[in-house]
Design a protein around this motif. Structure first.
Motif, mmCIF file in Angstrom:
data_model
loop_
_atom_site.group_PDB
_atom_site.id
_atom_site.type_symbol
_atom_site.label_atom_id
_atom_site.label_comp_id
_atom_site.label_asym_id
_atom_site.label_seq_id
_atom_site.Cartn_x
_atom_site.Cartn_y
_atom_site.Cartn_z
ATOM 1 N N HIS A 23 33.036 36.861 32.569
ATOM 2 C CA HIS A 23 33.903 37.295 31.450
ATOM 3 C C HIS A 23 33.008 37.636 30.271
ATOM 4 N N ARG A 27 31.555 45.699 24.187
ATOM 5 C CA ARG A 27 31.939 46.722 23.197
ATOM 6 C C ARG A 27 31.613 48.099 23.780
ATOM 7 N N ASN A 53 38.938 45.767 26.948
ATOM 8 C CA ASN A 53 39.750 45.840 25.710
ATOM 9 C C ASN A 53 38.983 46.577 24.619
ATOM 10 N N THR A 119 45.048 38.972 21.006
ATOM 11 C CA THR A 119 43.617 38.879 20.733
ATOM 12 C C THR A 119 43.076 40.259 20.378
ATOM 13 N N THR A 120 41.755 40.394 20.277
ATOM 14 C CA THR A 120 41.124 41.644 19.852
ATOM 15 C C THR A 120 41.523 42.817 20.761
ATOM 16 N N HIS A 151 44.612 36.436 30.634
ATOM 17 C CA HIS A 151 44.465 35.790 29.333
ATOM 18 C C HIS A 151 45.765 35.004 29.178
ATOM 19 N N HIS A 186 38.786 32.101 30.367
ATOM 20 C CA HIS A 186 38.393 31.244 29.232
ATOM 21 C C HIS A 186 39.360 30.059 29.056
ATOM 22 N N MET A 228 40.012 33.344 20.672
ATOM 23 C CA MET A 228 41.249 33.113 21.409
ATOM 24 C C MET A 228 40.901 32.894 22.874
ATOM 25 N N ASP A 255 32.695 34.833 27.917
ATOM 26 C CA ASP A 255 33.550 35.461 26.905
ATOM 27 C C ASP A 255 32.736 35.809 25.658
ATOM 28 N N ALA A 257 31.775 37.685 22.814
ATOM 29 C CA ALA A 257 32.669 38.632 22.120
ATOM 30 C C ALA A 257 32.201 38.756 20.679
ATOM 31 N N HIS A 259 31.545 40.026 16.862
ATOM 32 C CA HIS A 259 32.177 40.645 15.690
ATOM 33 C C HIS A 259 31.165 40.585 14.559
ATOM 34 N N GLY A 274 36.456 35.737 18.381
ATOM 35 C CA GLY A 274 35.441 35.990 19.394
ATOM 36 C C GLY A 274 34.133 35.351 18.973
HETATM 37 C C1 NCD Z 1 37.821 38.678 22.609
HETATM 38 C C2 NCD Z 1 37.251 39.928 21.918
HETATM 39 O O1 NCD Z 1 36.788 39.817 20.775
HETATM 40 O O2 NCD Z 1 37.228 40.996 22.541
HETATM 41 N N1 NCD Z 1 38.063 37.672 21.634
HETATM 42 C C3 NCD Z 1 38.221 36.350 21.841
HETATM 43 O O3 NCD Z 1 38.559 35.651 20.893
HETATM 44 N N2 NCD Z 1 37.994 35.798 23.015
HETATM 45 C C4 NCD Z 1 39.034 39.040 23.387
HETATM 46 C C5 NCD Z 1 39.501 37.964 24.341
HETATM 47 O O4 NCD Z 1 38.888 37.717 25.369
HETATM 48 O O5 NCD Z 1 40.533 37.339 24.043
#
Ligand code: NCD
Ligand code: ZN
Length: 348
Positions: A23, A27, A53, A119-120, A151, A186, A228, A255, A257, A259, A274
Protein backbone atom coordinates in the motif's frame (compact mmCIF):
# COMPACT_ATOMS: atom_id res chain seq x y z
CA UNK A 1 17.24 -13.77 7.14
CA UNK A 2 20.81 -13.28 8.34
CA UNK A 3 21.22 -11.26 11.51
CA UNK A 4 24.48 -10.18 13.14
CA UNK A 5 24.41 -8.74 16.65
CA UNK A 6 27.13 -6.89 18.55
CA UNK A 7 28.52 -7.79 21.98
CA UNK A 8 25.49 -6.29 23.74
CA UNK A 9 23.13 -8.15 21.40
CA UNK A 10 22.05 -5.14 19.37
CA UNK A 11 21.52 -5.90 15.68
CA UNK A 12 24.29 -4.49 13.51
CA UNK A 13 23.50 -6.06 10.14
CA UNK A 14 20.41 -7.71 8.71
CA UNK A 15 20.01 -9.36 5.35
CA UNK A 16 16.50 -9.92 4.08
CA UNK A 17 14.78 -11.10 0.92
CA UNK A 18 13.91 -7.98 -1.16
CA UNK A 19 10.67 -6.66 0.35
CA UNK A 20 7.22 -5.71 -0.95
CA UNK A 21 5.09 -2.71 -0.02
CA UNK A 22 1.41 -3.50 -0.61
CA UNK A 23 0.00 0.00 0.00
CA UNK A 24 1.69 3.15 -1.18
CA UNK A 25 0.99 6.52 -2.82
CA UNK A 26 3.55 7.77 -5.35
CA UNK A 27 1.55 10.84 -6.39
CA UNK A 28 1.79 11.72 -10.07
CA UNK A 29 3.85 13.15 -12.92
CA UNK A 30 4.19 16.92 -12.65
CA UNK A 31 3.89 16.87 -8.86
CA UNK A 32 7.13 17.71 -6.98
CA UNK A 33 6.53 14.72 -4.70
CA UNK A 34 6.42 12.16 -7.51
CA UNK A 35 10.02 11.53 -8.62
CA UNK A 36 11.58 11.69 -5.10
CA UNK A 37 8.92 9.31 -3.77
CA UNK A 38 9.43 6.79 -6.57
CA UNK A 39 13.19 6.88 -5.88
CA UNK A 40 12.76 6.38 -2.11
CA UNK A 41 10.38 3.47 -2.65
CA UNK A 42 12.21 1.76 -5.51
CA UNK A 43 15.47 1.89 -3.55
CA UNK A 44 13.95 -0.17 -0.76
CA UNK A 45 11.35 -2.41 -2.39
CA UNK A 46 11.36 -4.85 -5.31
CA UNK A 47 7.62 -4.21 -5.73
CA UNK A 48 5.32 -1.53 -4.38
CA UNK A 49 1.67 -0.73 -4.79
CA UNK A 50 0.68 2.37 -6.77
CA UNK A 51 -2.60 3.51 -5.28
CA UNK A 52 -4.71 5.28 -7.87
CA UNK A 53 -6.24 8.16 -5.88
CA UNK A 54 -4.52 10.72 -8.08
CA UNK A 55 -6.19 13.47 -10.08
CA UNK A 56 -7.95 12.31 -12.20
CA UNK A 57 -8.23 8.95 -10.41
CA UNK A 58 -7.11 5.71 -12.05
CA UNK A 59 -10.46 4.27 -13.12
CA UNK A 60 -9.64 2.58 -16.43
CA UNK A 61 -7.07 0.20 -17.89
CA UNK A 62 -5.74 2.97 -20.14
CA UNK A 63 -5.18 5.34 -17.23
CA UNK A 64 -3.55 2.55 -15.25
CA UNK A 65 -1.12 1.68 -18.06
CA UNK A 66 -0.23 5.37 -18.40
CA UNK A 67 0.44 5.62 -14.67
CA UNK A 68 2.54 2.40 -14.74
CA UNK A 69 4.64 3.90 -17.56
CA UNK A 70 5.15 7.18 -15.66
CA UNK A 71 6.35 5.32 -12.55
CA UNK A 72 8.62 2.99 -14.49
CA UNK A 73 10.15 5.88 -16.42
CA UNK A 74 11.03 7.77 -13.25
CA UNK A 75 12.28 4.62 -11.49
CA UNK A 76 14.52 3.80 -14.45
CA UNK A 77 15.88 7.34 -14.57
CA UNK A 78 16.79 6.94 -10.89
CA UNK A 79 18.62 3.70 -11.69
CA UNK A 80 16.05 1.17 -10.48
CA UNK A 81 15.58 -0.77 -13.66
CA UNK A 82 13.73 -3.79 -12.33
CA UNK A 83 11.36 -2.04 -9.92
CA UNK A 84 7.79 -3.35 -10.28
CA UNK A 85 4.80 -1.13 -9.49
CA UNK A 86 1.86 -3.20 -8.23
CA UNK A 87 -1.14 -1.72 -10.00
CA UNK A 88 -4.76 -1.43 -8.90
CA UNK A 89 -7.75 0.33 -10.37
CA UNK A 90 -10.07 2.51 -8.26
CA UNK A 91 -13.79 1.73 -8.00
CA UNK A 92 -16.33 4.49 -8.62
CA UNK A 93 -20.13 4.30 -8.70
CA UNK A 94 -19.77 4.22 -12.51
CA UNK A 95 -17.28 1.37 -12.73
CA UNK A 96 -18.59 -1.35 -15.01
CA UNK A 97 -17.64 -5.03 -15.19
CA UNK A 98 -16.09 -4.35 -18.63
CA UNK A 99 -13.87 -1.58 -17.20
CA UNK A 100 -12.70 -3.89 -14.45
CA UNK A 101 -12.09 -6.84 -16.74
CA UNK A 102 -9.95 -4.62 -18.96
CA UNK A 103 -7.95 -3.38 -15.96
CA UNK A 104 -7.39 -6.92 -14.68
CA UNK A 105 -6.28 -8.06 -18.16
CA UNK A 106 -3.85 -5.13 -18.20
CA UNK A 107 -2.28 -6.35 -14.94
CA UNK A 108 -4.26 -4.92 -12.02
CA UNK A 109 -4.10 -7.26 -9.02
CA UNK A 110 -7.20 -5.73 -7.49
CA UNK A 111 -9.76 -2.98 -7.23
CA UNK A 112 -9.48 -0.34 -4.52
CA UNK A 113 -12.67 0.68 -2.79
CA UNK A 114 -12.55 4.05 -1.08
CA UNK A 115 -15.61 5.55 0.57
CA UNK A 116 -16.52 8.84 -1.08
CA UNK A 117 -14.78 11.76 0.66
CA UNK A 118 -13.16 9.64 3.37
CA UNK A 119 -9.60 10.64 2.53
CA UNK A 120 -7.26 12.36 0.04
CA UNK A 121 -8.67 12.48 -3.54
CA UNK A 122 -11.60 10.18 -2.85
CA UNK A 123 -14.47 12.24 -4.26
CA UNK A 124 -15.02 9.53 -6.90
CA UNK A 125 -15.47 6.90 -4.16
CA UNK A 126 -18.29 4.57 -3.20
CA UNK A 127 -21.40 5.69 -1.34
CA UNK A 128 -23.84 2.79 -1.61
CA UNK A 129 -22.43 -0.65 -0.77
CA UNK A 130 -25.75 -2.29 -1.66
CA UNK A 131 -25.86 -0.80 -5.16
CA UNK A 132 -26.25 -3.75 -7.59
CA UNK A 133 -23.62 -2.11 -9.84
CA UNK A 134 -21.14 -2.13 -6.98
CA UNK A 135 -21.93 -5.76 -6.15
CA UNK A 136 -21.33 -6.63 -9.82
CA UNK A 137 -17.89 -5.04 -9.51
CA UNK A 138 -17.15 -7.31 -6.56
CA UNK A 139 -18.48 -10.37 -8.41
CA UNK A 140 -16.19 -9.72 -11.39
CA UNK A 141 -13.31 -9.32 -8.94
CA UNK A 142 -14.22 -12.68 -7.42
CA UNK A 143 -14.65 -14.37 -10.82
CA UNK A 144 -11.24 -13.15 -11.98
CA UNK A 145 -9.60 -14.14 -8.68
CA UNK A 146 -8.43 -10.62 -7.97
CA UNK A 147 -8.66 -8.75 -4.66
CA UNK A 148 -11.09 -6.15 -3.34
CA UNK A 149 -8.91 -3.74 -1.36
CA UNK A 150 -11.05 -1.84 1.13
CA UNK A 151 -10.42 1.50 2.75
CA UNK A 152 -12.73 0.21 5.46
CA UNK A 153 -14.20 3.32 7.04
CA UNK A 154 -17.65 4.81 7.34
CA UNK A 155 -16.94 8.56 7.03
CA UNK A 156 -20.30 9.59 8.52
CA UNK A 157 -19.21 8.27 11.94
CA UNK A 158 -16.77 9.91 14.43
CA UNK A 159 -13.26 9.11 13.29
CA UNK A 160 -12.44 6.98 16.36
CA UNK A 161 -15.11 4.44 15.40
CA UNK A 162 -15.17 4.75 11.61
CA UNK A 163 -13.31 1.53 10.98
CA UNK A 164 -15.27 -0.66 13.35
CA UNK A 165 -18.49 0.83 11.94
CA UNK A 166 -17.50 -0.68 8.59
CA UNK A 167 -17.53 -4.27 9.89
CA UNK A 168 -21.28 -4.79 9.25
CA UNK A 169 -20.75 -3.69 5.62
CA UNK A 170 -17.97 -6.22 5.20
CA UNK A 171 -20.15 -8.87 6.85
CA UNK A 172 -22.94 -8.21 4.34
CA UNK A 173 -20.51 -8.41 1.43
CA UNK A 174 -19.08 -11.68 2.72
CA UNK A 175 -22.58 -13.09 3.05
CA UNK A 176 -23.44 -12.18 -0.54
CA UNK A 177 -20.06 -13.06 -2.09
CA UNK A 178 -18.33 -15.42 0.34
CA UNK A 179 -15.50 -16.39 -1.99
CA UNK A 180 -14.35 -12.80 -2.68
CA UNK A 181 -10.75 -12.09 -1.66
CA UNK A 182 -10.75 -9.04 0.63
CA UNK A 183 -7.85 -6.97 1.94
CA UNK A 184 -8.55 -4.49 4.74
CA UNK A 185 -6.08 -1.70 4.03
CA UNK A 186 -4.09 0.15 6.71
CA UNK A 187 -5.86 -1.64 9.55
CA UNK A 188 -6.09 0.46 12.71
CA UNK A 189 -8.76 -0.89 15.07
CA UNK A 190 -8.61 -3.83 17.52
CA UNK A 191 -12.14 -4.89 16.56
CA UNK A 192 -11.22 -5.00 12.90
CA UNK A 193 -8.09 -7.01 13.73
CA UNK A 194 -10.27 -9.55 15.46
CA UNK A 195 -12.72 -9.55 12.53
CA UNK A 196 -9.95 -10.25 9.99
CA UNK A 197 -8.48 -13.03 12.12
CA UNK A 198 -11.91 -14.68 12.39
CA UNK A 199 -12.63 -14.68 8.63
CA UNK A 200 -10.31 -17.36 7.34
CA UNK A 201 -7.93 -17.45 4.43
CA UNK A 202 -9.70 -15.16 1.94
CA UNK A 203 -9.41 -12.08 4.15
CA UNK A 204 -6.16 -10.28 4.96
CA UNK A 205 -4.96 -6.85 6.11
CA UNK A 206 -2.12 -4.48 5.35
CA UNK A 207 -0.37 -2.77 8.25
CA UNK A 208 1.47 0.58 8.30
CA UNK A 209 4.41 1.51 10.55
CA UNK A 210 2.42 4.34 12.14
CA UNK A 211 -0.63 2.26 13.03
CA UNK A 212 1.80 0.01 14.97
CA UNK A 213 3.13 2.98 16.98
CA UNK A 214 1.06 6.15 16.90
CA UNK A 215 -1.94 6.81 19.13
CA UNK A 216 -4.66 9.41 18.67
CA UNK A 217 -3.12 11.52 21.45
CA UNK A 218 0.14 11.67 19.55
CA UNK A 219 -1.58 12.50 16.26
CA UNK A 220 -3.70 15.20 17.89
CA UNK A 221 -0.47 17.02 18.72
CA UNK A 222 1.32 16.54 15.41
CA UNK A 223 -0.37 17.03 12.04
CA UNK A 224 2.43 15.06 10.37
CA UNK A 225 1.17 11.94 12.17
CA UNK A 226 -2.41 12.46 11.05
CA UNK A 227 -3.80 10.10 8.47
CA UNK A 228 -6.91 8.15 7.62
CA UNK A 229 -7.80 5.88 9.32
CA UNK A 230 -7.01 8.25 12.18
CA UNK A 231 -4.66 6.72 14.80
CA UNK A 232 -6.48 5.17 17.74
CA UNK A 233 -5.91 4.03 21.34
CA UNK A 234 -2.90 2.22 22.77
CA UNK A 235 -5.03 -0.91 22.92
CA UNK A 236 -5.70 -0.67 19.18
CA UNK A 237 -2.01 -0.04 18.46
CA UNK A 238 -1.18 -3.13 20.51
CA UNK A 239 -3.70 -5.30 18.64
CA UNK A 240 -2.46 -4.14 15.22
CA UNK A 241 1.17 -4.64 16.19
CA UNK A 242 0.60 -8.06 17.72
CA UNK A 243 -1.16 -9.28 14.57
CA UNK A 244 1.61 -7.87 12.36
CA UNK A 245 4.24 -9.60 14.44
CA UNK A 246 2.57 -13.00 14.43
CA UNK A 247 -0.28 -13.59 11.98
CA UNK A 248 0.16 -14.94 8.41
CA UNK A 249 -2.64 -12.77 6.97
CA UNK A 250 -1.25 -9.43 8.20
CA UNK A 251 1.49 -7.99 6.03
CA UNK A 252 3.25 -4.77 5.14
CA UNK A 253 1.73 -1.83 3.30
CA UNK A 254 3.29 1.43 4.48
CA UNK A 255 0.54 3.72 3.17
CA UNK A 256 3.34 6.14 2.46
CA UNK A 257 1.31 9.27 1.64
CA UNK A 258 3.21 12.53 1.27
CA UNK A 259 1.80 16.01 1.77
CA UNK A 260 3.89 19.17 1.61
CA UNK A 261 4.33 21.27 4.74
CA UNK A 262 1.80 23.98 3.87
CA UNK A 263 -0.95 21.35 3.45
CA UNK A 264 0.03 19.64 6.70
CA UNK A 265 0.61 22.74 8.81
CA UNK A 266 -2.34 24.82 7.70
CA UNK A 267 -4.40 26.36 10.50
CA UNK A 268 -7.44 27.49 8.50
CA UNK A 269 -8.69 23.90 7.95
CA UNK A 270 -7.85 20.30 8.90
CA UNK A 271 -4.36 19.21 7.93
CA UNK A 272 -4.07 16.94 4.90
CA UNK A 273 -4.20 13.26 5.86
CA UNK A 274 -1.25 11.00 5.18
CA UNK A 275 2.15 10.14 6.67
CA UNK A 276 5.40 10.40 4.69
CA UNK A 277 7.13 7.15 5.66
CA UNK A 278 9.13 6.58 2.45
CA UNK A 279 12.51 8.01 3.63
CA UNK A 280 12.59 6.07 6.90
CA UNK A 281 10.30 3.06 6.69
CA UNK A 282 12.73 0.14 6.70
CA UNK A 283 14.89 1.39 9.60
CA UNK A 284 11.71 2.23 11.52
CA UNK A 285 10.39 -1.30 11.00
CA UNK A 286 13.64 -2.89 12.15
CA UNK A 287 13.62 -0.76 15.32
CA UNK A 288 9.99 -1.55 15.98
CA UNK A 289 10.29 -5.32 15.52
CA UNK A 290 13.52 -5.34 17.55
CA UNK A 291 11.99 -3.27 20.36
CA UNK A 292 9.19 -5.83 20.68
CA UNK A 293 11.46 -8.87 20.42
CA UNK A 294 10.06 -10.02 17.06
CA UNK A 295 12.85 -9.40 14.59
CA UNK A 296 12.43 -13.07 13.65
CA UNK A 297 9.01 -12.16 12.14
CA UNK A 298 10.20 -9.19 10.09
CA UNK A 299 11.10 -11.05 6.90
CA UNK A 300 7.77 -12.88 6.80
CA UNK A 301 5.81 -9.69 7.44
CA UNK A 302 7.74 -7.55 4.99
CA UNK A 303 8.83 -9.93 2.24
CA UNK A 304 6.75 -13.10 2.23
CA UNK A 305 3.21 -13.06 3.65
CA UNK A 306 1.85 -10.59 1.09
CA UNK A 307 3.26 -12.56 -1.84
CA UNK A 308 1.87 -15.81 -0.39
CA UNK A 309 -1.57 -14.31 0.16
CA UNK A 310 -1.74 -12.73 -3.31
CA UNK A 311 -0.28 -15.85 -4.95
CA UNK A 312 2.72 -14.18 -6.59
CA UNK A 313 6.32 -15.44 -6.52
CA UNK A 314 8.61 -14.32 -3.72
CA UNK A 315 11.20 -11.74 -4.76
CA UNK A 316 14.67 -12.96 -5.60
CA UNK A 317 17.72 -11.19 -4.22
CA UNK A 318 18.39 -9.55 -0.89
CA UNK A 319 18.76 -6.20 0.77
CA UNK A 320 21.20 -5.47 3.57
CA UNK A 321 20.44 -3.07 6.39
CA UNK A 322 23.41 -1.93 8.44
CA UNK A 323 23.16 -0.08 11.76
CA UNK A 324 24.64 3.37 11.42
CA UNK A 325 23.90 6.50 13.43
CA UNK A 326 21.50 8.64 11.41
CA UNK A 327 19.98 11.94 12.42
CA UNK A 328 16.80 11.89 10.38
CA UNK A 329 16.30 15.44 9.12
CA UNK A 330 13.31 17.27 10.60
CA UNK A 331 12.43 18.51 7.14
CA UNK A 332 13.39 17.29 3.68
CA UNK A 333 13.62 19.64 0.71
CA UNK A 334 12.14 17.43 -2.03
CA UNK A 335 13.06 19.88 -4.80
CA UNK A 336 13.10 23.66 -5.26
CA UNK A 337 12.01 24.43 -1.72
CA UNK A 338 9.10 21.97 -1.58
CA UNK A 339 9.46 20.90 2.03
CA UNK A 340 8.10 17.81 3.69
CA UNK A 341 8.42 16.24 7.14
CA UNK A 342 9.44 12.57 7.20
CA UNK A 343 8.05 10.01 9.65
CA UNK A 344 10.44 9.29 12.51
CA UNK A 345 8.47 8.01 15.48
CA UNK A 346 10.29 5.99 18.08
CA UNK A 347 8.44 2.76 18.98
CA UNK A 348 6.02 2.87 21.90
C1 NCD B 1 -3.84 8.81 1.76
C2 NCD B 1 -3.33 9.87 0.76
O1 NCD B 1 -2.84 10.91 1.21
O2 NCD B 1 -3.38 9.62 -0.45
N1 NCD B 1 -4.00 9.41 3.04
C3 NCD B 1 -4.09 8.79 4.23
O3 NCD B 1 -4.37 9.46 5.22
N2 NCD B 1 -3.85 7.50 4.36
C4 NCD B 1 -5.08 8.18 1.24
C5 NCD B 1 -5.50 6.93 1.99
O4 NCD B 1 -4.89 5.88 1.85
O5 NCD B 1 -6.49 7.01 2.73
ZN1 ZN C 1 -3.38 4.91 1.32
Amino acid sequence: MILDRDSVQKPIRIRLRRPDNWHNHFRQKGDPRFAPTVAYIARQFARANAMGNIDPPILTATQMIGYWNDIREVAKAAGFLDFKPLMVVMASPNTTPAMLTAAFSAGAYGVKIMPANATTNSAHGIIDYKDPKFLDVLRVTRDQRRTALFHAELPSRPRAVRERAFIPILDQIRKKIPDLKICVEHISDAQMVEWVINQGDLVCATVTPHHMSVTSDMADQDPHLQCMPYPKSLQDVFAVRTAAMSHPRFFYGSDNASHLRPAKERTDASPASGVFTAPTELPVLVELFEAHGHLDQLEEFLCERGAHWHGVPLNQGEIELVRNPWDVPDVIDLCNGHEIVPYNTIPH
